[in-house]
Write an enzyme that holds these catalytic residues in place. Structure first.
Site, PDB file in Angstrom:
ATOM      1  CG  ASP A 113      -1.854  -1.136   1.288  1.00 18.77           C
ATOM      2  OD1 ASP A 113      -2.133  -1.689   0.212  1.00 18.77           O
ATOM      3  OD2 ASP A 113      -2.316  -1.467   2.393  1.00 18.77           O
TER       4      ASP A 113
HETATM    5  N1  URA Z   1      -1.314  -5.882   3.967  1.00 20.23           N
HETATM    6  C1  URA Z   1      -1.789  -4.611   3.937  1.00 20.23           C
HETATM    7  O1  URA Z   1      -2.842  -4.317   4.507  1.00 20.23           O
HETATM    8  N2  URA Z   1      -1.078  -3.707   3.254  1.00 20.23           N
HETATM    9  C2  URA Z   1       0.090  -3.963   2.642  1.00 20.23           C
HETATM   10  O2  URA Z   1       0.700  -3.063   2.052  1.00 20.23           O
HETATM   11  C3  URA Z   1       0.563  -5.285   2.689  1.00 20.23           C
HETATM   12  C4  URA Z   1      -0.154  -6.234   3.363  1.00 20.23           C
END
Ligand code: URA
Length: 234
Positions: A103
């Site tokens: 993310d």
């Molecule tokens: N899980 C999440 O919620 N975000 C990420 O970036 C990776 C795993």
């Protein structure tokens, strides 16, 4: 293979730059300048030099990047900065892409490669590549929450596969997943009425984030790391 293809795959020169460099006598094959960039070379046997520097051909590139906050895991985006913006021009010419997504506000290890086949295998749900994340939660995690998360929780459209959690404090720990659904860890914590406040990937498919890399810095995988990644990939 054609020498201009080789130089372009290596990110050293575009096809048209290669044609110009060849005309200028700046590309040598076994010590002899080539006049044209469409000559064929054997990358395993021929010694190639560009502007006086020896070129060692590698079919694929594997990079470890320490992703900072604020970058999206994409190759291009109309509005956001992408992880590829953190590379230099030579690397950017190699058609690299992130092997998996973090993310925008998640930190840590992103592998960038141009090895599409291996990336596809590594990301396939059947492959179960291990991803380890450091996390912090807003509220302390009770034993019962940890057990529920480890067994698998309903995140709306999916029940997560078993995972491993090691707590390092009441509100922080490490979580190891063998899958990667959209916002998975955030949604898992929401499923136990909690919230992620910090998330950093520290390992992917057996390759650990090099802690000497600052956020935004990158380096090539070592031969050993490459073997690990590709072994996990079989
Ligand atoms: N899980 C999440 O919620 N975000 C990420 O970036 C990776 C795993």
């Amino acid at each position: 293979m054609r020498i201009d293809k080789l130089l372009s795959e290596m990110g050293k020169a575009t096809r048209s730059e290669s044609a110009r460099l060849a005309r200028q006598g700046k590309i040598l094959v076994n010590g002899v300048p080539v006049k044209r960039a469409d000559v064929h070379v054997d990358p395993e046997k021929d010694e190639i030099a560009l502007c006086g520097t020896k070129i060692t051909y590698k079919k694929f590139t594997y990079i470890m990047l320490n992703k900072p906050e604020g970058y999206v895991s994409a190759t291009d985006d109309a509005r956001e900065k992408t992880v590829l913006d953190l590379l230099n021009d030579e690397e950017r010419r190699k058609d690299l892409f992130p092997c998996g997504r973090l993310d925008k506000n998640t930190l840590g290890l992103v592998i960038l490669t141009n090895d599409g086949e291996s990336a596809h295998r590594l990301l396939s749900p059947k492959h179960h590549a291990k991803k380890v994340y450091k996390f912090k939660s807003k509220l302390p995690l009770a034993e019962s929450d940890i057990k529920a998360l480890e067994d698998g929780v309903d995140i709306g459209d999916y029940v997560t596969k078993p995972c491993e959690i090691t707590m390092t404090g009441d509100c922080d720990g490490e979580i190891t997943l063998i899958e990667g659904k959209y916002h998975q860890i955030k949604r898992m914590l929401e499923a136990v009425d909690n919230k992620i406040t910090y998330l950093e990937r520290i390992s992917f498919a057996g390759v650990a984030l090099d802690t000497s890399l600052d956020r935004g810095e990158w380096r090539y995988l070592t031969d050993e790391e490459e073997k690990l990644l590709l072994k996990e990939n079989k």
